[in-house]
Design an enzyme around this catalytic site. Structure first.
Site, PDB file in Angstrom:
ATOM      1  N   TYR A  14       0.585  -0.862   3.290  1.00  0.00           N
ATOM      2  CA  TYR A  14       0.028  -1.853   2.376  1.00  0.00           C
ATOM      3  C   TYR A  14      -0.611  -2.907   3.272  1.00  0.00           C
ATOM      4  O   TYR A  14       0.093  -3.699   3.909  1.00  0.00           O
ATOM      5  CB  TYR A  14       1.120  -2.503   1.521  1.00  0.00           C
ATOM      6  CG  TYR A  14       1.593  -1.680   0.360  1.00  0.00           C
ATOM      7  CD1 TYR A  14       0.828  -1.549  -0.793  1.00  0.00           C
ATOM      8  CD2 TYR A  14       2.827  -1.036   0.401  1.00  0.00           C
ATOM      9  CE1 TYR A  14       1.270  -0.795  -1.869  1.00  0.00           C
ATOM     10  CE2 TYR A  14       3.280  -0.288  -0.668  1.00  0.00           C
ATOM     11  CZ  TYR A  14       2.498  -0.165  -1.801  1.00  0.00           C
ATOM     12  OH  TYR A  14       2.937   0.570  -2.865  1.00  0.00           O
ATOM     13  N   THR A  23      -2.837   2.731   1.259  1.00  0.00           N
ATOM     14  CA  THR A  23      -2.807   2.592  -0.192  1.00  0.00           C
ATOM     15  C   THR A  23      -3.791   1.522  -0.648  1.00  0.00           C
ATOM     16  O   THR A  23      -3.716   0.372  -0.203  1.00  0.00           O
ATOM     17  CB  THR A  23      -1.385   2.246  -0.667  1.00  0.00           C
ATOM     18  OG1 THR A  23      -0.525   3.343  -0.339  1.00  0.00           O
ATOM     19  CG2 THR A  23      -1.338   2.013  -2.164  1.00  0.00           C
ATOM     20  N   SER A  29       7.413   3.554   3.296  1.00  0.00           N
ATOM     21  CA  SER A  29       6.604   2.455   2.787  1.00  0.00           C
ATOM     22  C   SER A  29       6.700   1.226   3.687  1.00  0.00           C
ATOM     23  O   SER A  29       7.744   0.961   4.296  1.00  0.00           O
ATOM     24  CB  SER A  29       7.078   2.074   1.377  1.00  0.00           C
ATOM     25  OG  SER A  29       6.471   0.874   0.936  1.00  0.00           O
TER      26      SER A  29
END
Length: 398
Positions: A165, A191, A141
């Protein structure tokens, strides 16, 4: 008198250091295979082993957590027909498959999850090692506690994805995508379902703020003066406030151009969005409702997967996640149109209880259950599962 003052000062400094050290976040250092009866039972073990706010952040869902629970319960509405005359030996069962040209020993991959340092001191590095041992894919992430380089160095040569992100700051997007490419990421998970954080009441009740920094954000902060929050001392809503909100199909093209890597669009729950993403250049679709952490009134992912698969019509591969806790769930997702199935929270629970070996234990347990379901359902390979019809109550009331 002077000596007394110096002594008092030294005591005060020692106490101050002691308080600071006591305030430091202490994550698990466990390392070794773990015994698993079922994945659901792991949650209580981890709750007893983790600081309350950190556990609440990992476990929690949005609002009343209806979507969180429905994700798993909805699998119960679909049935696998027993098939016993298929001439299959248990030793014939083969879980090997392929995704975006990457050969896998299992159709189960890891869903990207932020802040894995909450679960274990080695965080994402340990998870990457565990997923490599399982012959699968790790996903890092943007909000991980380890950098892209640290993950790439953890298990050289093994495939990993980077979950983006997108930031409102294009300088950050360009920096982080260049890092992903430089250090060998095999794809970008873009995302799109987190333009704002879901209302997660555990975080509110616990007044949860991240005790650790997000390594990629901290690395960018060293070369930038945009004053963005880097994780430590911030809540998730403050981090999401820095993220991009107004997504359009053009963003998919932007990420493809900037990274030069396959782009997997994650957070798809409608057939319309799936079609739009593919037409914009998505290399894969990731069907997910963020594990019930975003829109509490959303449908369970397994309920929408067949309609999305029909629209996708094999133009690109499909990843599926949210609510997967059994090998039978993996089977049902593959039979409903998925090409690979991703697992989230249980992997973090395995990480907490056993480090990299605990992560591998979770995948191996799911593999064990999946093989049993394949044997009893008459499917020798992943392709056989994908060709298996599922049944519902309506199937028996015609």
């Amino acid at each position: 008198m002077k000596r007394q003052i110096l002594k008092a000062t030294a005591i005060a400094m020692a106490l101050s250091v002691g308080v600071a050290q006591a305030a430091e976040y202490k994550a698990s250092t466990a390392e070794g295979p773990i015994k698993i009866v079922n994945l659901k039972a792991m949650e209580a073990q981890v709750q007893a082993n983790m600081e309350k706010g950190a556990f609440g952040y990992i476990r929690g869902g949005a609002e009343d957590e209806n979507n969180l629970r429905a994700n798993t319960r909805a699998f119960d509405k679909k049935y696998i027909m027993p098939r016993s005359l298929q001439g299959i030996e248990f030793s014939d069962i083969n879980l090997k498959t392929e995704f975006l040209g990457i050969k896998l020993d299992t159709p189960i991959i890891q869903a990207p999850m932020a802040a894995q340092g909450l679960a274990h001191q080695q965080g994402e590095v340990a998870t990457a090692k565990g997923m490599a041992k399982a012959g699968s894919i790790f996903s890092l992430s943007t909000y991980g506690n380890k950098t892209i380089k640290e993950v790439a160095d953890a298990q050289p040569g093994y495939p990993f994805f980077f979950q983006l992100y997108m930031s409102k700051n294009d300088a950050f997007n360009e920096y982080i995508l260049s890092q992903a490419k430089q250090y060998g990421a095999k794809g970008i998970i873009m995302t799109i379902d987190s333009s704002v954080g879901g209302y997660r009441e555990d975080d509110v009740k616990n007044n949860f703020q991240f005790p650790l920094g997000f390594a990629n954000l901290e690395a960018f902060a060293k070369i930038s003066d945009d004053k963005s929050k880097t994780g430590k001392g911030a809540g998730i809503s403050e981090i999401y406030a820095q993220a991009k909100q107004a997504f359009t199909p053009a963003d998919i093209q932007y990420v493809k151009k900037m990274s030069g890597l396959p782009v997997i669009v994650k957070g798809i729950e409608s057939p319309e969005d799936a079609d739009t993403a593919i037409k914009a250049g998505a290399d894969a679709i990731w069907v997910s409702n963020h594990g019930g952490r975003q829109l509490d009134s959303a449908p369970a992912t397994i309920d929408v997967l067949p309609a999305i698969a029909k629209v996708v019509n094999k133009r690109v591969p499909i990843v599926f996640d949210s609510g997967v806790r059994r090998g039978s769930h993996v089977f049902k997702a593959l039979a409903s149109g998925a090409d690979v199935v991703a697992v989230g929270r249980p992997i973090l629970y395995g990480l907490n209880l056993g480090g990299s070996e605990g992560v591998n234990s979770v995948i191996q347990h799911l593999n064990k259950e999946l093989r049993i379901n394949m044997m009893l359902g008459g499917a020798k390979t992943v392709k056989d599962i994908q060709a298996t019809p599922l049944y519902t109550d309506a199937s028996f009331n015609q």
